[in-house]
Write a protein that holds these residues in place. Structure first.
Motif, PDB file in Angstrom:
ATOM      1  N   LEU A 135       0.820  -1.214   0.000  1.00 39.52           N
ATOM      2  CA  LEU A 135       0.000   0.000   0.000  1.00 39.52           C
ATOM      3  C   LEU A 135       0.848   1.255   0.000  1.00 39.52           C
ATOM      4  CD1 LEU A 135      -2.780  -1.151   2.480  1.00 39.52           C
ATOM      5  CD2 LEU A 135      -3.088  -0.633   0.058  1.00 39.52           C
ATOM      6  N   GLN A 136       2.088   1.155   0.458  1.00 40.62           N
ATOM      7  CA  GLN A 136       2.968   2.319   0.438  1.00 40.62           C
ATOM      8  C   GLN A 136       3.270   2.745  -0.993  1.00 40.62           C
ATOM      9  OE1 GLN A 136       6.414   1.976   2.957  1.00 40.62           O
ATOM     10  NE2 GLN A 136       5.272   1.067   4.641  1.00 40.62           N
ATOM     11  N   ASN A 137       3.235   1.795  -1.927  1.00 37.41           N
ATOM     12  CA  ASN A 137       3.434   2.127  -3.341  1.00 37.41           C
ATOM     13  C   ASN A 137       2.193   2.762  -3.947  1.00 37.41           C
ATOM     14  OD1 ASN A 137       6.068   1.100  -3.448  1.00 37.41           O
ATOM     15  ND2 ASN A 137       5.313  -0.986  -3.791  1.00 37.41           N
ATOM     16  N   TRP A 138       1.053   2.559  -3.294  1.00 33.89           N
ATOM     17  CA  TRP A 138      -0.206   3.052  -3.850  1.00 33.89           C
ATOM     18  C   TRP A 138      -0.690   4.344  -3.188  1.00 33.89           C
ATOM     19  CZ3 TRP A 138      -3.819  -1.875  -4.241  1.00 33.89           C
ATOM     20  CH2 TRP A 138      -3.203  -2.805  -5.082  1.00 33.89           C
ATOM     21  N   GLY A 139      -0.042   4.764  -2.104  1.00 32.41           N
ATOM     22  CA  GLY A 139      -0.550   5.892  -1.318  1.00 32.41           C
ATOM     23  C   GLY A 139      -0.871   7.114  -2.158  1.00 32.41           C
ATOM     24  N   LEU A 140       0.133   7.656  -2.851  1.00 27.48           N
ATOM     25  CA  LEU A 140      -0.080   8.867  -3.644  1.00 27.48           C
ATOM     26  C   LEU A 140      -1.051   8.610  -4.787  1.00 27.48           C
ATOM     27  CD1 LEU A 140       0.712  11.810  -4.073  1.00 27.48           C
ATOM     28  CD2 LEU A 140       2.622  11.026  -5.486  1.00 27.48           C
ATOM     29  N   LEU A 141      -0.953   7.414  -5.389  1.00 31.27           N
ATOM     30  CA  LEU A 141      -1.849   7.075  -6.497  1.00 31.27           C
ATOM     31  C   LEU A 141      -3.299   7.020  -6.034  1.00 31.27           C
ATOM     32  CD1 LEU A 141       0.240   4.291  -8.277  1.00 31.27           C
ATOM     33  CD2 LEU A 141      -0.084   6.659  -8.986  1.00 31.27           C
ATOM     34  N   TRP A 142      -3.554   6.504  -4.840  1.00 27.87           N
ATOM     35  CA  TRP A 142      -4.921   6.457  -4.317  1.00 27.87           C
ATOM     36  C   TRP A 142      -5.446   7.861  -4.038  1.00 27.87           C
ATOM     37  CZ3 TRP A 142      -6.397   1.947  -0.520  1.00 27.87           C
ATOM     38  CH2 TRP A 142      -6.457   0.760  -1.251  1.00 27.87           C
ATOM     39  N   VAL A 158       0.467 -10.045  -5.581  1.00 25.61           N
ATOM     40  CA  VAL A 158      -0.726  -9.631  -4.842  1.00 25.61           C
ATOM     41  C   VAL A 158      -1.313  -8.351  -5.427  1.00 25.61           C
ATOM     42  CG1 VAL A 158       0.545  -8.288  -3.107  1.00 25.61           C
ATOM     43  CG2 VAL A 158      -1.680  -9.260  -2.537  1.00 25.61           C
ATOM     44  N   GLU A 159      -0.464  -7.483  -5.956  1.00 24.57           N
ATOM     45  CA  GLU A 159      -0.969  -6.256  -6.569  1.00 24.57           C
ATOM     46  C   GLU A 159      -1.752  -6.569  -7.835  1.00 24.57           C
ATOM     47  OE1 GLU A 159       1.809  -2.647  -6.051  1.00 24.57           O
ATOM     48  OE2 GLU A 159       3.168  -4.352  -6.168  1.00 24.57           O
ATOM     49  N   ARG A 160      -1.327  -7.588  -8.562  1.00 23.71           N
ATOM     50  CA  ARG A 160      -2.078  -8.004  -9.748  1.00 23.71           C
ATOM     51  C   ARG A 160      -3.446  -8.552  -9.357  1.00 23.71           C
ATOM     52  NH1 ARG A 160       3.245  -9.804 -11.136  1.00 23.71           N
ATOM     53  NH2 ARG A 160       4.098  -8.619 -12.869  1.00 23.71           N
ATOM     54  N   GLN A 161      -3.504  -9.252  -8.207  1.00 20.16           N
ATOM     55  CA  GLN A 161      -4.787  -9.749  -7.732  1.00 20.16           C
ATOM     56  C   GLN A 161      -5.740  -8.594  -7.435  1.00 20.16           C
ATOM     57  OE1 GLN A 161      -3.164 -12.147  -4.447  1.00 20.16           O
ATOM     58  NE2 GLN A 161      -3.963 -13.971  -5.449  1.00 20.16           N
ATOM     59  N   ILE A 162      -5.231  -7.583  -6.725  1.00 20.00           N
ATOM     60  CA  ILE A 162      -6.049  -6.417  -6.407  1.00 20.00           C
ATOM     61  C   ILE A 162      -6.471  -5.708  -7.691  1.00 20.00           C
ATOM     62  CG2 ILE A 162      -6.116  -4.203  -5.223  1.00 20.00           C
ATOM     63  CD1 ILE A 162      -6.071  -6.558  -3.330  1.00 20.00           C
ATOM     64  N   SER A 167     -14.617  -4.574 -11.151  1.00 16.23           N
ATOM     65  CA  SER A 167     -15.618  -3.593 -10.708  1.00 16.23           C
ATOM     66  C   SER A 167     -15.897  -2.565 -11.800  1.00 16.23           C
ATOM     67  CB  SER A 167     -15.144  -2.901  -9.434  1.00 16.23           C
ATOM     68  OG  SER A 167     -14.054  -2.024  -9.690  1.00 16.23           O
ATOM     69  N   LEU A 168     -14.848  -2.153 -12.541  1.00 14.69           N
ATOM     70  CA  LEU A 168     -15.048  -1.201 -13.633  1.00 14.69           C
ATOM     71  C   LEU A 168     -15.908  -1.797 -14.736  1.00 14.69           C
ATOM     72  CD1 LEU A 168     -11.492   0.423 -14.023  1.00 14.69           C
ATOM     73  CD2 LEU A 168     -13.540   1.427 -12.993  1.00 14.69           C
ATOM     74  N   VAL A 169     -15.658  -3.075 -15.052  1.00 12.27           N
ATOM     75  CA  VAL A 169     -16.462  -3.752 -16.074  1.00 12.27           C
ATOM     76  C   VAL A 169     -17.915  -3.851 -15.626  1.00 12.27           C
ATOM     77  CG1 VAL A 169     -16.835  -5.936 -17.285  1.00 12.27           C
ATOM     78  CG2 VAL A 169     -14.513  -5.053 -16.999  1.00 12.27           C
ATOM     79  N   ALA A 170     -18.121  -4.225 -14.358  1.00 10.36           N
ATOM     80  CA  ALA A 170     -19.479  -4.376 -13.833  1.00 10.36           C
ATOM     81  C   ALA A 170     -20.236  -3.048 -13.859  1.00 10.36           C
ATOM     82  CB  ALA A 170     -19.423  -4.918 -12.411  1.00 10.36           C
ATOM     83  N   ILE A 171     -19.557  -1.959 -13.454  1.00 18.75           N
ATOM     84  CA  ILE A 171     -20.215  -0.646 -13.457  1.00 18.75           C
ATOM     85  C   ILE A 171     -20.491  -0.186 -14.885  1.00 18.75           C
ATOM     86  CG2 ILE A 171     -19.899   1.794 -12.880  1.00 18.75           C
ATOM     87  CD1 ILE A 171     -18.302   0.861 -10.416  1.00 18.75           C
ATOM     88  N   GLY A 196      -9.555  -8.527   3.131  1.00 18.26           N
ATOM     89  CA  GLY A 196      -9.065  -9.879   3.349  1.00 18.26           C
ATOM     90  C   GLY A 196      -7.626 -10.069   2.930  1.00 18.26           C
ATOM     91  N   ILE A 197      -7.192  -9.329   1.905  1.00 13.50           N
ATOM     92  CA  ILE A 197      -5.847  -9.510   1.360  1.00 13.50           C
ATOM     93  C   ILE A 197      -4.830  -8.575   2.001  1.00 13.50           C
ATOM     94  CG2 ILE A 197      -4.439  -9.373  -0.742  1.00 13.50           C
ATOM     95  CD1 ILE A 197      -6.868 -10.203  -2.339  1.00 13.50           C
ATOM     96  N   LEU A 198      -5.234  -7.332   2.299  1.00 14.53           N
ATOM     97  CA  LEU A 198      -4.285  -6.314   2.726  1.00 14.53           C
ATOM     98  C   LEU A 198      -4.394  -5.966   4.209  1.00 14.53           C
ATOM     99  CD1 LEU A 198      -4.654  -3.989  -0.387  1.00 14.53           C
ATOM    100  CD2 LEU A 198      -2.788  -5.580   0.076  1.00 14.53           C
ATOM    101  N   THR A 199      -5.521  -5.425   4.617  1.00 12.65           N
ATOM    102  CA  THR A 199      -5.684  -5.031   6.016  1.00 12.65           C
ATOM    103  C   THR A 199      -7.159  -5.023   6.387  1.00 12.65           C
ATOM    104  OG1 THR A 199      -5.470  -3.216   7.610  1.00 12.65           O
ATOM    105  CG2 THR A 199      -5.520  -2.605   5.292  1.00 12.65           C
ATOM    106  N   GLY A 200      -7.480  -5.522   7.577  1.00 11.75           N
ATOM    107  CA  GLY A 200      -8.856  -5.558   8.042  1.00 11.75           C
ATOM    108  C   GLY A 200      -9.468  -4.181   8.232  1.00 11.75           C
TER     109      GLY A 200
END
Length: 553
Positions: A388-395, A451-455, A462-466, A500-504
């Motif tokens: 998640l530290q790699n995703w912080g700014l991106l999020w 794990v990042e590929r899984q996420i 979700s994008l396809v579903a929406i 379930g994968i990253l943090t509760g």
């Protein structure tokens, strides 16, 4: 007569100077990595903006190579000694010992069955490789092993008799154990659950004694455990042992110590891992796993691939490999193999007590726990949370993009724009383009983990579903955005996966988005405003927190 340099000559000189400068920067960074100094990539990029593009490509690779290279530096050193070891034809005389036969050899030593003439007793004599040509570091590590083993007096640990030098070759003699290693025994026949538990109990007691004496083994594996003719186990080979009271500098920063299939994740992480009692407990679980399944928890084609499995993957449940394994023993094994160290047994004694309880058909701790402890585990971070530290700014950027998309969608709705192509285009092509940019930016930060590929797959789903929501509304004869609350439900499900994968902690975001879906149904005219604000907060807050962690702010 002089001639002016042509433009091409000047360009060549500038390019050469540029290459030399970036090489100097990379060399300095490599020195810091080897020295174990903390490296903050974003700070480095800001410090050398002229080399930012090259550093973004090379620095993450250097950090990964620090882990991988540490292991291979050790392996190459060890394997190189095998070919240079002095050959001795047995039987032969060496000082007070008659060498009868070679029992085995490893990365640092060779073991002989020998007869000590002065005491007329058979011993196991371990001599350093490659004899008198050994480096000072090899000699110190060999001496360190002898000292660590010599201070231990337990019937489950092979005792050391004496330490010395013969013909300028360091050696130490040990009790000769007549038997086979667990590795050899398992290759012939798997242990039953009860037999494995009894052996594991005895080993755990011995390891607990070792820990109480301040000695970590750090290389527990089936080939280092001898089973004598009476069925009793004996721990041997303390070549990678660490004494808590010692300030020895033998362990190099970034070097991965141990055998990949049996080392704990914190050992596999090299300089970034905190090795301790919990590391030996993990190895004990890996040994039990091997005894009842015939294979280690993780095994791949190469050592580095195995290390990556240890760091990223969960082991296959033992009962899937061997359905005959008792369920309670499986729970004990999997508790030992938890990646977060605090989820394993707190000590080897706790493990031994649980194994003893299992043998005596009593309740085991691995299957129970206090409610508060269970909740803490449920809400705690997993070993994957570091990504998640790699995703912080991106999020943080994603939260703004998502909020903008929701606001525009709601504005179009209030303006009575009923052409579904506008809505579908924004949520498919618009957010799809942002997803591609997001992923490209993430790749620039370094290697993308499994794990990042899984996420990413969950997010893409979700994008396809929406995106399909709008044509489905049309096919069902619904008004535009009449099914909008489903967007909240889809987003809540994605955060459930992340929890379930990253943090509760992400369960809070999931609950918030599920509640938002209800609010969207109650206030349909402003449903996307509501969803935009809540979802933006759900991404921005953890993004900000993990970005601060990464930058050390």
């Amino acid at each position: 007569m002089t001639t002016a340099n042509s433009p091409s000559d000047n360009d060549s000189d500038d390019s050469k100077e540029y290459d030399e400068n970036i090489v100097n920067v990379l060399e300095e960074l490599q020195k810091k990595i080897i020295a174990g100094q903390p490296i903050q990539p974003e700070t480095i990029y800001q410090q050398f903006p002229q080399f930012e593009q090259e550093l973004r490509e090379l620095l993450p690779v250097m950090l990964v190579a620090d882990v991988a290279g540490g292991y291979f530096r050790l392996v190459e050193c060890e394997e190189g000694t095998l070919d240079t070891a002095p050959a001795r034809t047995t039987p032969c005389r060496l000082g007070d010992f008659e060498l009868l036969e070679e029992l085995g050899r490893g990365g640092m030593g060779i073991v002989y069955r020998a007869n000590q003439q002065s005491l007329n007793r058979e011993v196991a004599l371990k001599m350093i490789l490659p004899g008198r040509f050994a480096s000072q570091e090899q000699r110190e590590r060999f001496q360190y092993e002898a000292e660590a083993a010599a201070k231990l007096d337990h019937n489950g640990i092979v005792p050391v008799y004496e330490v010395g030098e013969l013909e300028d070759c360091p050696y130490f003699s040990m009790k000769l154990i007549h038997g086979q290693t667990i590795k050899d025994l398992v290759q012939n026949e798997l242990y039953s659950s009860r037999d494995a538990a009894e052996i594991g109990l005895a080993i755990s007691r011995a390891v607990h004694y070792s820990h109480n004496q301040g000695v970590l083994h750090r290389d527990l594996k089936p080939s280092n455990l001898m089973i004598d003719h009476d069925g009793r186990p004996h721990i041997t080979d303390f070549g990678l042992a660490k004494q808590s009271t010692s300030d020895s500098g033998l362990t190099q920063t970034g070097v991965i110590l141990g055998t990949p299939s049996y080392i704990a994740p914190e050992q596999a992480a090299g300089s970034r891992g905190d090795v301790g009692i919990h590391s030996d407990i993990y190895s004990l679980g890996a040994i039990l796993y091997y005894m009842v399944t015939g294979r280690p928890p993780f095994q791949a084609a190469s050592a580095m691939d195995t290390i990556m499995l240890v760091l990223e993957q969960e082991p296959v449940a033992p009962r899937i490999i061997n359905p005959a394994i008792d369920r309670n023993l499986e729970m004990i094994i999997l508790k030992c193999l938890q990646k977060p160290a605090d989820l394993r047994y707190a000590s080897a004694r706790e493990l031994a007590d649980d194994l003893e309880a299992y043998i005596n058909h009593q309740p085991i701790k691995a299957s129970s726990g206090r409610f508060s402890h269970i909740i803490a585990r449920w809400l705690g971070e997993t070993h994957h949370a570091a990504v998640l530290q790699n995703w912080g700014l991106l999020w943080m950027w994603h939260s703004l993009v998502l909020l903008l998309a929701c606001v525009l969608t709601n504005v179009m709705f209030l303006a009575d724009i009923d052409n579904r192509l506008y809505y579908s285009g924004m949520w498919t092509f618009g957010l799809g383009a942002w997803a591609a940019v997001f992923w490209k930016l993430r790749q620039k930060l370094g290697p993308v983990l499994f794990v990042e590929r899984q996420i990413a797959h969950a997010w893409a789903a979700s994008l396809v579903a929406i995106g399909l929501l709008f044509p489905i509304e049309y096919l069902m004869g619904l008004e535009v955005l009449e099914a909008a609350p489903v967007i909240g439900l889809i987003s809540g499900m994605v955060f459930m996966v992340k929890a379930g994968i990253l943090t509760g902690k992400f369960y809070a975001q999931a609950i918030a988005l599920f509640a938002t879906a209800v609010g969207m149904a109650i206030f349909p005219k402003h449903s996307l405003f509501l969803f935009g604000v809540v979802s933006a907060i759900c991404f921005f807050v953890p993004g900000y927190q993990y970005h601060r962690q990464k930058t050390g702010a």
